[in-house]
Scaffold this motif. Structure first.
Motif, PDB file in Angstrom:
ATOM      1  N   GLU A 122       0.816  -1.219   0.000  1.00 17.47           N
ATOM      2  CA  GLU A 122       0.000   0.000   0.000  1.00 17.47           C
ATOM      3  C   GLU A 122       0.848   1.267   0.000  1.00 17.47           C
ATOM      4  N   ARG A 124       2.693   2.561   2.268  1.00 12.40           N
ATOM      5  CA  ARG A 124       2.507   3.327   3.504  1.00 12.40           C
ATOM      6  C   ARG A 124       3.854   3.881   3.984  1.00 12.40           C
ATOM      7  N   ALA A 164       2.873   1.404  10.094  1.00 14.96           N
ATOM      8  CA  ALA A 164       2.843   1.110   8.660  1.00 14.96           C
ATOM      9  C   ALA A 164       3.161  -0.350   8.384  1.00 14.96           C
TER      10      ALA A 164
END
Length: 316
Positions: A122, A124, A164
């Motif tokens: 993702e 992050r 994260a």
């Protein structure tokens, strides 16, 4: 991305089938290298109360499909093979057979620390992320190697960011295997943004290579071709393997998810093994989700397990 126009019903049916197949394939509760297999998840208690962030990462809440192969079913190391010092495997629950081909051998000579690197799916947080929390599994917690994490952060090679890191299955999916087969090992998790550059990876490889040996092993958690039919996946996997065999990092870096999900993670493994003078990659397993399920129609993900070895005199 190719062929992503599935209906919601078909997608939901596939997810249900994958979970059913993974659970059905798991062996019953067994006694592993670390003693009897627990049946309940651990309570979310901190490994080290002195840490500012105290809750362990809890990727698996209902494991039972992570045990993978029994030890007797795993492919043995070749006679006279060197020490396992690096490897690559999948992070999909369906691929337990593939993952176990690496971790069963890892458990024969358990290291003190395993560095696990994979994609930051993702994207992050920062570009290269590590973490200090323990990882909870049904077999017990996997603590972080605090000293090595601190060295990475102080060297400016990674940022510690457990918020994260915690939901990233590229790392979390391997923790139960690690605890089951190497119950005393610690972990250094690393996740890499898609934008991580070859120069950043080279710096990290130069830092890690001198650390590896009998007590420290590097594992890349990478899945290969996505969204293709079995036949298309096999063709793309062949091209990827040609790039790996010829050490063509430029070609690997240009490859998208039709080929693999983290060129940077694979590149880090290859460059670190080159710095170390390890032999490989030795292909221990190769399949895809379509083959595992027995379907030639679904959109697949391909899985490999590679092993790298350190022979006498290598790296000197």
């Amino acid at each position: 991305m190719r062929r992503r126009g599935w209906s919601l019903a078909a997608g939901a049916a596939l997810v249900g089938l994958l979970l059913w197949a993974a659970v059905a394939a798991a062996p019953p509760a067994a006694t592993g290298p670390g003693g009897p297999t627990p049946t309940a998840t651990l309570p979310p208690t901190p490994l080290d109360p002195a840490l500012a962030e105290t809750q362990p990462n809890r990727f698996f809440e209902a494991p039972r499909f992570h045990q993978g192969l029994r030890e007797a079913e795993a492919r043995p190391a070749p006679r006279g093979a060197g020490l396992l010092v690096g490897g690559l495997t999948s992070h999909h629950a369906l691929a337990g057979v593939v993952i176990s081909q690496l971790f069963v051998e890892l458990g024969e000579h358990p290291p003190h620390t395993v560095i696990v690197v994979g994609p930051n799916h993702e994207n992050r947080g920062q570009r290269i992320i590590t973490g200090r929390r323990a990882w909870a599994t049904d077999f017990g917690p996997v603590p972080a190697d605090q000293d090595l994490v601190t060295k990475l952060v102080k060297a400016g090679l990674a940022e510690a960011d457990d918020s994260a890191l915690a939901p990233e299955h590229a790392v979390g999916a391997l923790m139960p295997y690690l605890k089951f087969h190497a119950p005393d090992a610690k972990v250094v998790p690393l996740i890499l943004h898609r934008e991580v550059s070859p120069a950043e990876v080279r710096r990290l490889a130069r830092f890690l290579a001198p650390l590896l040996g009998p007590d420290v092993v590097l594992i890349a958690s990478v899945d290969f071709s996505h969204y293709l039919t079995r036949r298309e996946a096999e063709a793309n996997d062949e091209l990827t393997m040609q790039a790996i065999a010829s050490f063509d990092l430029d070609a690997l870096w240009r490859m998208g998810p039709d080929y693999l999900d983290s060129p940077a993670s694979l590149g880090l493994l290859m460059l670190t093994m080159q710095e170390l003078g390890a032999t490989g990659p030795e292909t221990a397993a190769h399949t895809n989700s379509g083959e595992l399920i027995g379907s030639g129609l679904i959109e697949t993900t391909s899985y490999f397990t590679f092993k790298y070895r350190l022979t006498a005199g290598a790296g000197e």
